[in-house]
Design an enzyme around this catalytic site. Sequence first.
Site, PDB file in Angstrom:
ATOM      1  N   GLU A 132       0.875  -1.171   0.000  1.00  0.00           N
ATOM      2  CA  GLU A 132       0.000   0.000   0.000  1.00  0.00           C
ATOM      3  C   GLU A 132       0.904   1.209   0.000  1.00  0.00           C
ATOM      4  OE1 GLU A 132      -3.621  -1.680   2.851  1.00  0.00           O
ATOM      5  OE2 GLU A 132      -2.345  -0.060   3.530  1.00  0.00           O
ATOM      6  N   ASP A 185      -5.653   8.989  10.033  1.00  0.00           N
ATOM      7  CA  ASP A 185      -4.320   8.525  10.418  1.00  0.00           C
ATOM      8  C   ASP A 185      -3.870   9.074  11.760  1.00  0.00           C
ATOM      9  OD1 ASP A 185      -3.235   6.773   8.312  1.00  0.00           O
ATOM     10  OD2 ASP A 185      -3.694   8.502   7.035  1.00  0.00           O
TER      11      ASP A 185
END
Lengths: 269, 403
Positions: free
Chosen positions: A53, A64
Site C-alpha cells: 500500500e 491517520d
Amino acid sequence: MSEHINRMDSMFQRVQSCQERALVTFLSAGDPTPAATLPLLIALAEGGADLIELGVPFSDPVADGPVIQRASQRALAAGATLGTTLEAVRAFRAAGFETPLILFGYLNPFLAYGVERLVDDAAAAGVDGFLVVDLPLEEGASWRAAASARGLHTILLVSPTTSAERAAEIGAAASGFLYYVALKGVTGSQVADFDTVGQAASAVRAASKAPVCVGFGVRTPADARALARYVEGVVVGSALVEAVEAEGEGATETVRRVVSGLKEALRDV
Amino acid sequence: MSGAQQAASWPDAAGRYGEFGGRYVAETLMAPLLELERGFASAMADPAFMEEVRRYLREHVGRPTTLTVAENLTRHLGGATIVLKREDLCHTGAHKINNTLGQCLLARRMGKRRIIAETGAGQHGVATATAAALLGFPCRVFMGRLDCERQAINVLRMKVLGAEVVPVDSGSRTLKDAINEAMRTWAAEVDDTFYCFGSAAGPHPYPWIVRTFQSVIGEEARAQCLERFGRLPEQVVACVGGGSNAIGLFHAFVPDAGVGLVGVEAGGHGIASLQHAATISAGSVGVLHGSRSYVLQDAWGQIQEAHSISAGLDYPGVGPEHAWLASTGRASYVSVDDEEALEAFHLVARTEGILTALETAHAFAHAIRLAPTLPKEALVLVGSSGRGDKDLNTIAARMEREA
C-alpha cells in the site's frame, strides 16, 4: 473488466495454495523525499511483502495517527505529489518488480487529478488498485466502475463499528481484498486483544466475496502470527513508517529486515 | 417542485444539496453518522423535543433576539434602511449557542455521556462548553495550538466553564486541524461520545443539523420584518466562514424569490494575494471534512491554509448548502478584505455604539457598500452575528501599529 489478470488476485491464490498469509505493507510515498520511494519499495518487495500500500500524501489525513500524519507532512514538504507517486510506481515496475501495489489515499488529491485520468495513468504505471479512505460504499459507485473498467480493484473497509448488515453489503461489493480495521480510531493505535479482533474479522470474512486482511495496530511478527489463522492477510504500516522516520533514506536495510521477519511469521500457518 | 420548494426540502436522503454535500468519511465514522442521522430525525419528529429546545433558547439564550433599525448608520450612508438581526445579544455573545444547545440536548436524548467539539476562534468552543455545563456533560474542545495562543481569553472561558481544552499540534495548528483531531477522537470513542460540530459544513447530517438549529435566526427576522415594516427586506447580508450564521439567516428567506441573499467571505489580504478565506469566490470544488463543496486547494488537491483577520472566518472550506445556493444563483457571494472589515468595525462602533465581531464586520462592510446604491425605501437586513469584545486585542495591535 479488462482481460488483464490483476497481480493482486494471482498473489492471493499463490499464498493460499502454500499455507501462507499475505503480508500487506504500507509506506508513505515521498517520505522523506520523492527520491527515497523507489529504494524503499524495492526493500519492501525484497523483504517479502506480498502487497504494497503506497500512501499518497495529503494535507489533512483524518483517519491517520501521528506517525503517518508526520510522514505525510514530511513528504509534502519535500515536494511529493500524486505525480511523483505514480512516477515511483513506474520506476518500480521498470526495475522488474511485480509485487502487487495499491495507492492508499484520501479522495481530494485523486479528484484534483481527475478520476478518469487517474485510472488510466495508474493502470499504465503498474498500479493494481486503490484504497480511498474517505470514500465509503455509498459514495464510491462511480469510482469503482471507473477503476474496474481498467482492471483495477477498489479496496473497501469494514470497521468494528460497522453493523453486520452493512458488513454483508460491503462484503458483497468487495474487490481485491476486504480491509478489516482492527480498532476504532486511527492508524497506529494499540490493539488490546488479537484473538477478539481475529474472531470479528472471521465473521466479516464469512460474508465477503474477497479475501480479508486486517490492519491498524499490527506491529510485530507475534501480532501478525496471532491474526494469521483468522484471515488471508495482515497489514503493517506505522511500524514501517517509524523506521523511515528514524533513519530517513537509509531505512532500506531496516525495512527489509522488519518485513522479512513479519513475512516469516506468516508462513506455515 | 419549484426551486424554492426544493431548497426548503434539501438535503436529499444521501445528504446532498444538488451536487454538494454527502458523507465522505472513513468507514469507522459511518455508523456514528448514521446513528446521529436517525437520532436527529427522531428528535425532529418529537414535538416535546422541539419545545424543549425552544424553552432553552428562550430562558438561557434570551431569544427572540431583537431587530434593530440602524438609524445612524442608515443616515450616514444615505440610502437603504439598514436593519440588524442582533445575534450578538445572545448569551455567550454570538449565534453559536443556538446550535450547541440544540446538539447537546440531542446528545442527551441519544443517551451520550460526553461531548467533544472543535473550535477556531473559540466561540463555538465557548458555546459548547456553556451548553455542556448547563446540561451536565463533561466536555473536551480541540483547538489548534496557534489559535490557543491567539485567543487565550476564550481558552480561559472554556476552562472556567469546566471544559478541557486540547491544543492540536498537527498540520497548520488551526481550525481545520482541530476538526481533524476531533474526528480522530470521535472515531476512537464513538460509543458514548457526541461530536458537537460548530459549522454548517462537515459530513451529512451535520450541515442539516446545524442549519436546523440556526434557522431560528431567519425565522424570527422574517417575522420581525413583516411585523415592523409590513414587508420583506430587499437584501439579506451575512458573513460566511463555514457558514452557520448565514445559512441560519438565509434559510427562511430562500423561498422568497424577491429577497436577495448575499454571503460575505473573508478576502484577507486580498484575493490576488492568495491569503484569504474566500472559498466560494476564489476556491474550487473538492472534498474536505466529509463534504463535497468549495475548498481552497492547490493544483494537487492539497488543502491550503486560509487567512483572515477574523479567526472565525479563517476556514478553507464552506458548507455544502452555500455551495449549492451559489451554483444555482439563489444566493451570491462576495468578499471583503481585512482593511474594509476593520473600517466597518470602527464605523459601526461610532455610529451605532455596537462593538461588532470582526467576522460580522465583513457583513457590515458589504451592507455599507450596498446601502448607498439602493433607494431609501429599500431594506437591507444584516446578520449581526456576534459581538466584538473578543477581538479587542487584534484591534489594539492594529491601532498601536497605525499610531
